[in-house]
Design an enzyme around this catalytic site. Structure first.
Site, PDB file in Angstrom:
ATOM      1  N   ILE A 295      48.619  33.752  36.031  1.00  0.00           N
ATOM      2  CA  ILE A 295      49.296  32.650  36.734  1.00  0.00           C
ATOM      3  C   ILE A 295      49.170  31.372  35.894  1.00  0.00           C
ATOM      4  CG2 ILE A 295      49.421  31.294  38.858  1.00  0.00           C
ATOM      5  CD1 ILE A 295      47.911  33.503  40.295  1.00  0.00           C
TER       6      ILE A 295
ATOM      7  N   GLY B 294      38.453  50.168  39.391  1.00  0.00           N
ATOM      8  CA  GLY B 294      38.236  49.329  38.210  1.00  0.00           C
ATOM      9  C   GLY B 294      38.427  47.845  38.466  1.00  0.00           C
TER      10      GLY B 294
ATOM     11  N   LYS C 120      35.899  29.189  38.315  1.00  0.00           N
ATOM     12  CA  LYS C 120      37.333  28.888  38.216  1.00  0.00           C
ATOM     13  C   LYS C 120      37.667  27.598  38.973  1.00  0.00           C
ATOM     14  CE  LYS C 120      38.377  33.801  37.710  1.00  0.00           C
ATOM     15  NZ  LYS C 120      38.573  35.043  38.443  1.00  0.00           N
TER      16      LYS C 120
ATOM     17  N   GLY D 230      43.848  41.749  34.432  1.00  0.00           N
ATOM     18  CA  GLY D 230      44.640  42.833  33.844  1.00  0.00           C
ATOM     19  C   GLY D 230      45.024  42.492  32.416  1.00  0.00           C
TER      20      GLY D 230
HETATM   21  N1  HSE Z   1      36.355  39.581  38.218  1.00  0.00           N
HETATM   22  C1  HSE Z   1      37.541  38.789  38.230  1.00  0.00           C
HETATM   23  C2  HSE Z   1      38.291  39.013  39.535  1.00  0.00           C
HETATM   24  C3  HSE Z   1      38.408  39.124  37.048  1.00  0.00           C
HETATM   25  O1  HSE Z   1      37.971  39.929  40.302  1.00  0.00           O
HETATM   26  O2  HSE Z   1      39.205  38.269  39.831  1.00  0.00           O
HETATM   27  C4  HSE Z   1      39.284  37.994  36.620  1.00  0.00           C
HETATM   28  O3  HSE Z   1      38.581  36.855  36.276  1.00  0.00           O
END
Ligand code: HSE
Length: 433
Positions: A137, A188, A206, A303
């Site tokens: 994004i 995963g 974040k 991803g």
């Molecule tokens: N572990 C993170 C999530 C991966 O589940 O969003 C992306 O930062």
């Protein structure tokens, strides 16, 4: 300006592989955009002989990071190896060698973003990190460029895919937290050690990055109050649903008069909030600007190719800056001194679920305590429990200060009519069926 841009890649895991693929598959489009070919010159890997999902001659591979960082022909370093202290040093060395850096490393940017940005500016180098928040994004560029003319008042983000997947499965398929987590691990999405995702730390990193940018203030990770989803129960979701709410792990940030608050916590969102419809492993960031009003950015938060999209777009921005000779000019120092709201300046609605003795006067004891702390009820649900003489009560409050709310929680445990405080969460909106 050379007639070819050489890229050095630190790391060739899932995301690094996506970057190589995207640069190879979209080369024609990249040449059109930046006016010259973009080539991978050298790649740091752990094991040269490992078989890989991309075509890349082993001549390009090295196990020594300084083969990449010190290569005089490399213009841009793309860091997708993860890690903090060693990686920080490689990036500082690359910037001091006048190389531009694109990174997907949220841990590093959350902790050292301000420092690295300064080193970049001193060297007229770019440091871009679009992929560090919400994978595919374009939220960093959305804030830094798209909404740069506005004053951001509030952001709410679903910025962790693992927890969104778990909560969606608990909510829609009635799975327990444990089963939803183990399904996420099988697919995963979740790591073998899911702590940083489920306890909210990944989302907090974040949100620190987003809040720093949106509020132009030096927000640090320690400024983010954090709680995760590991104690959320199916019962919480059931009662939330009866009252018109959906549970999400929300990164929340707002500011009034340049005083900010940032948190990550499981939150009951009114079903009509746009974020309530963001399901499975998807991410979204809702941004409220003084002039623009409501906006929302939605997409895959992780991803290989989605994350590579952000990284290669950063690469395009670096090369465009190289062509214009303006690298290192876009990073602005924070405009405002950091000021954080105190707990009597932070207001929210709250959802509280408790077990009380089903006896005369029980409710009046509760209302007395809430009234003493100036908190009024917006919604109340009472249901009998199987246990004789005990009732389940769910309260959604009107907006209250965090200070008053915490005092009520503390003192509620001591009321003789209260058997147990089962759970408590922030709530957002009015609740809608
Ligand atoms: N572990 C993170 C999530 C991966 O589940 O969003 C992306 O930062």
């Amino acid at each position: 300006m050379t007639d070819n841009v050489n890229v050095g890649l630190l790391g060739l895991g899932t995301v690094g592989t996506g970057v190589v693929k995207l640069i190879q598959d979209h080369q024609e489009q990249l040449v059109h955009q930046v006016g010259c070919p973009v080539s991978i010159k050298k790649v740091l890997v752990k094991n040269i002989d490992k078989s890989r999902d991309v075509e890349l001659s082993s001549d390009f591979l090295t196990t020594d990071p300084y083969d990449v960082v010190n290569d005089p022909d490399i213009d841009v370093i793309v860091e997708v190896m993860g890690g903090i202290e060693d990686t920080r040093q490689y990036i500082i060395d690359a910037l001091n060698a006048k190389k531009h850096v694109v990174t997907a490393n949220k841990d590093l940017i959350a902790l050292y973003g301000s420092e690295l940005q300064k080193v970049a500016a001193e060297n007229n180098a770019d440091l871009f990190y679009e992929a560090s928040v919400a994978g595919g994004i374009p939220i960093i560029r959305g804030l830094a460029d798209g909404l740069s003319s506005d004053k951001i008042q509030k952001m709410m983000g679903i910025v962790n895919g693992t927890t969104n997947y778990i909560l969606t499965k608990m909510n829609k398929d009635g799975l327990s937290y444990e089963k939803a987590l183990s399904d996420a691990q099988d697919l995963g999405f979740a790591e073998a050690d899911p702590t940083s995702d489920v306890e909210g730390l990944d989302a907090a990193r974040k949100m620190a990055i987003l809040a720093r940018l949106a509020f132009s203030m030096d927000i640090e990770l320690d400024d983010v109050s954090v709680s995760g989803i590991s104690n959320v129960s199916k019962n919480d979701l059931k009662y939330g649903s009866m009252l018109g709410y959906t549970m999400k792990l929300i990164g929340y940030a707002d500011q009034d008069d340049s005083r900010a608050e940032v948190s990550v916590q499981p939150t009951f969102l009114s079903n009509d909030h746009p974020l309530a419809a963001v399901n499975d492993e998807y991410n979204a960031v809702y941004v409220y600007g003084e002039a623009v009003g409501e906006t929302m950015f939605y997409g895959p938060g992780a991803g290989s190719l989605p994350t590579a999209t952000s990284i290669v777009s950063d690469l395009v921005a670096v090369v465009k800056n190289m062509r214009l000779g303006v690298n290192g000019r876009s990073a602005l120092a924070p405009q405002f001194e950091k000021q954080l709201k105190t707990s009597n300046e932070r207001f929210a609605k709250y959802f509280i679920r408790l077990h009380v003795r089903d006896e005369v006067g029980a409710f009046s004891e509760l209302t007395k305590l809430f009234a003493q702390h100036s908190i009024s009820f917006e919604k109340i649900l009472q249901l009998p429990l199987e246990e004789e003489g005990v009732a389940e009560i769910v309260i959604v409050t009107h907006k209250a200060s965090l200070e008053n709310y915490e005092n009520v929680l503390e003192q509620m445990k001591d009321l003789s009519v209260v058997k147990s405080v089962e759970s408590f969460y922030r709530a957002e909106g009015d609740g809608a069926k």
